[in-house]
Design a protein around this motif. Structure first.
Motif, PDB file in Angstrom:
ATOM      1  N   TYR A 218       0.826  -1.205   0.000  1.00  0.00           N
ATOM      2  CA  TYR A 218       0.000   0.000   0.000  1.00  0.00           C
ATOM      3  C   TYR A 218       0.863   1.258   0.000  1.00  0.00           C
ATOM      4  N   ARG A 219       1.941   1.222   0.810  1.00  0.00           N
ATOM      5  CA  ARG A 219       2.865   2.373   0.803  1.00  0.00           C
ATOM      6  C   ARG A 219       3.375   2.648  -0.609  1.00  0.00           C
ATOM      7  N   ILE A 220       3.831   1.579  -1.282  1.00  0.00           N
ATOM      8  CA  ILE A 220       4.397   1.736  -2.621  1.00  0.00           C
ATOM      9  C   ILE A 220       3.340   2.225  -3.602  1.00  0.00           C
ATOM     10  N   ARG A 221       2.177   1.599  -3.540  1.00  0.00           N
ATOM     11  CA  ARG A 221       1.146   1.833  -4.557  1.00  0.00           C
ATOM     12  C   ARG A 221       0.492   3.184  -4.402  1.00  0.00           C
ATOM     13  N   GLU A 222       0.279   3.592  -3.140  1.00  0.00           N
ATOM     14  CA  GLU A 222      -0.523   4.801  -2.959  1.00  0.00           C
ATOM     15  C   GLU A 222       0.114   5.835  -2.051  1.00  0.00           C
ATOM     16  N   SER A 223       0.521   5.406  -0.874  1.00  0.00           N
ATOM     17  CA  SER A 223       0.778   6.371   0.181  1.00  0.00           C
ATOM     18  C   SER A 223       1.987   7.263  -0.085  1.00  0.00           C
TER      19      SER A 223
END
Lengths: 402, 402
Positions: A218-223
């Motif tokens: 999630y960090r990589i994809r969005e945050s």
């Protein structure tokens, strides 16, 4: 013989580099942003000599001869020579490409304390090699192949490392995005924690996080992309308060995804959390008084040591607060507790005194390094700067200066 | 006068409850799954008396009279009386609904140590009230309004708390999903850490996480639902190895989103991480030997104390490993270091001895509680069980048994 000596700075990421999309080329999963620290207090120094009389490539680190087999050093050396050869095709002295190289490198700060020594070290190596071989243009993508974050130490001030999209990594390089005085008079306080715990190395920690943490995906994809955008905006608007909040949030997100890995990678210690909590308490007071420009931010790399960015107006106050909250436990530490720039006065308001006393835990910090943000690498021309003797090409007595 | 005394167990979540979608009704953002622990070692005990001679409602906790103003207790009391009145409309003695109530509650384990005492306490209160007023049917949704996780202590074995979808919370209740012996002969070791750090209370911590952590939004939206499905599958298939990995992963994800909050909520300490790391090292050995059924899992609530679920076959070994790695530092602790079920033999392989010695840090754990998984609340009928005198309705001498 040609001999060049350079110094290169440490850099501290405010949006973290954590995770590779290509381990061999050292390509990151996300962009990162860092502050380059001043060369005045912490630096790597490297002397490179090339000579037709040298019989083999040689390398000394902190006064000790080391193998040059290390593929990361080899990659840097090969890439510099490749670029030099391209350039030399049009030029004259092609011979130097066949000369052997002697490299002598040292840090003036502890390499064991997790203080970004490899970033400074590889930036310095590549910068010095670039000088010796007359390589111009972007050096950050070469430094990147030595140690990812080294690519940011090639520039001063605020630096952005673009992750790039290409598979060969040619568009993954660092660029300065704001000068060292962008937020004027900024200080840096590194809180070296008294913590002997072994940590998982960054390479292993990053790999484990990318492979096992759902939150990391999630960090990589969005945050982190959203946070990069907000950070660029905060820098553009010189919004120090937003800069602080984003820096803190990104450090915590990085350590959160480490905690979420299997097995978890734990870099922050009880002491780290105590420093972070002190900063939040300090900021709450500044916020309540409307002094948003006096906020302080913390960030932690893959280790227990806090790096604080502190507006000059409150730097002495913050040093006093740290000194009172984490007083050195024994005389040898106390004598040299605040290293680097000397604070002018040390005094605290009653309010801050009581916060210090509430949180007080003596002996938890080994020492503080007080420095500032600064410029990129530079060539050292002063007498005695060389770590290799310009005649023999062997380490001088100061070759292991640290 | 009617007097009933009950005991209710502690429960430990293996898929964590962290975050409310409705603070007043105590409705969670996700389903959770827990193990109920045996009543043999840790329990809340509550006596409820109702009498036409009582002049007001009264409440004693651990031997001390407390205000009954607490809205959470009031909610439980109101809801029990509402259900009783519904039932009594068809029945006879409606009078009891107008009688005042005396409640006396106590835990036989430390309430300050973050050992899920409120879950056991509210489950016990609601169970005892249900007995006195003759309320049948689901009590978990009433206990939920006292303390969220209390709803799971109403049942034994493995219990699932469904978050529900309705706004009024009527579909948010707990149900048993497997009996206490589903994984046969399972032991529980609670490692009480020697850590004086103040923690952020769960209610505040949950609120802050939901409001400020991006990673938490991902946990709610995607991650924890997937893990609940995997956990149900692992339970159905009696796959202990998968159960362990999922339990560990969910605990770490919960503490990761806490770390990601602003300011961060830190519940685990250096000691917590040392215990977690020891479990991973232990499991690696079991995995390398193909003994997947001997794996041990850890989980941490909002505090530094590890709760380990340990197959019976290796419980003594794990106790020995903990004892050697974290030996008590001083005699008063050493005398009573392993509480609850006594281990039979304490011995370690050379391999485990060396792991213990590598990680050894004396004095970091206060004591261990050795217990097992168990059944739900029960009525106590033995002589002397009551905490309120059946004649006076006032606390007996054992009213503050803890």
């Amino acid at each position: 013989m040609r001999t060049v000596t350079c110094a290169a700075p440490v850099n501290i990421a405010v949006i973290k580099y954590w995770g590779k999309r290509d381990e061999r080329l050292i390509l990151p999963v996300n962009d990162s942003i860092s502050f380059t620290l001043s060369l005045d207090e912490m630096y790597s120094k490297t002397t490179v000599s090339i000579s037709p009389t040298f019989t083999e490539d040689k390398f000394w680190l902190n006064g000790k001869e080391e193998s040059l087999e290390n593929p990361r050093i080899q990659n840097c050396l090969k890439e510099i020579r490749r670029r030099a050869s391209k350039r030399k095709l049009e030029g004259s002295d092609e011979d130097v490409l066949n000369w052997h190289v002697h490299i002598c490198s040292a840090n003036n700060f502890p390499t064991a304390a997790g203080l970004a020594s490899s970033a400074a070290g590889y930036a310095c190596l590549v910068y010095a090699l670039g000088q010796v071989y007359g390589v111009e243009g972007d050096l950050s993508s070469i430094a990147r192949q030595g140690s990812g974050s080294a690519c940011r130490s090639v520039h001063g001030g605020l630096v952005r490392w673009y992750k790039g999209e290409m598979e060969d990594g040619t568009d993954s390089f660092a660029r300065p995005i704001a000068p060292a005085n962008h937020f004027p008079n900024l200080r840096v306080i590194i809180c070296v924690a008294n913590d002997g715990r072994k940590k998982t190395g960054s390479t292993e920690g990053m790999r484990r996080t990318v492979q096992t943490s759902r939150l990391m995906q999630y960090r990589i994809r969005e945050s982190v992309g959203l946070r990069i955008d907000s950070m660029m905006q905060a820098i553009k608007e010189k919004n120090w308060s937003a800069f602080c909040d984003l820096t803190i949030a990104d450090s915590n997100e990085m350590h959160a995804v480490c905690q979420d890995s299997f097995p978890p990678c734990i870099y922050m210690s009880d002491t780290s959390h105590a420093v972070a909590s002190l900063v939040h308490q300090y900021n709450e007071i500044q916020i309540s008084k409307g002094n948003l420009n006096n906020k302080v931010c913390y960030t932690f790399d893959a280790g227990p040591n806090a790096c604080l960015f502190v507006p000059g107006a409150v730097a002495n106050e913050m040093l006093s607060l740290l000194l009172r909250t984490f007083p050195p436990s024994s005389p040898p530490n106390a004598d040299n507790f605040i290293r680097g720039m000397k604070p002018q006065t040390l005094s605290l308001s009653k309010e801050l005194e009581s916060i210090a006393d509430e949180n007080a835990q003596s002996g938890r910090l080994k020492y503080l390094i007080h420095t500032k943000v600064g410029e990129g690498p530079r060539v050292l021309t002063e007498d005695g700067a060389h770590l290799l003797d310009p005649v023999s090409g062997l380490p001088t007595e100061s070759g292991g200066m640290a």
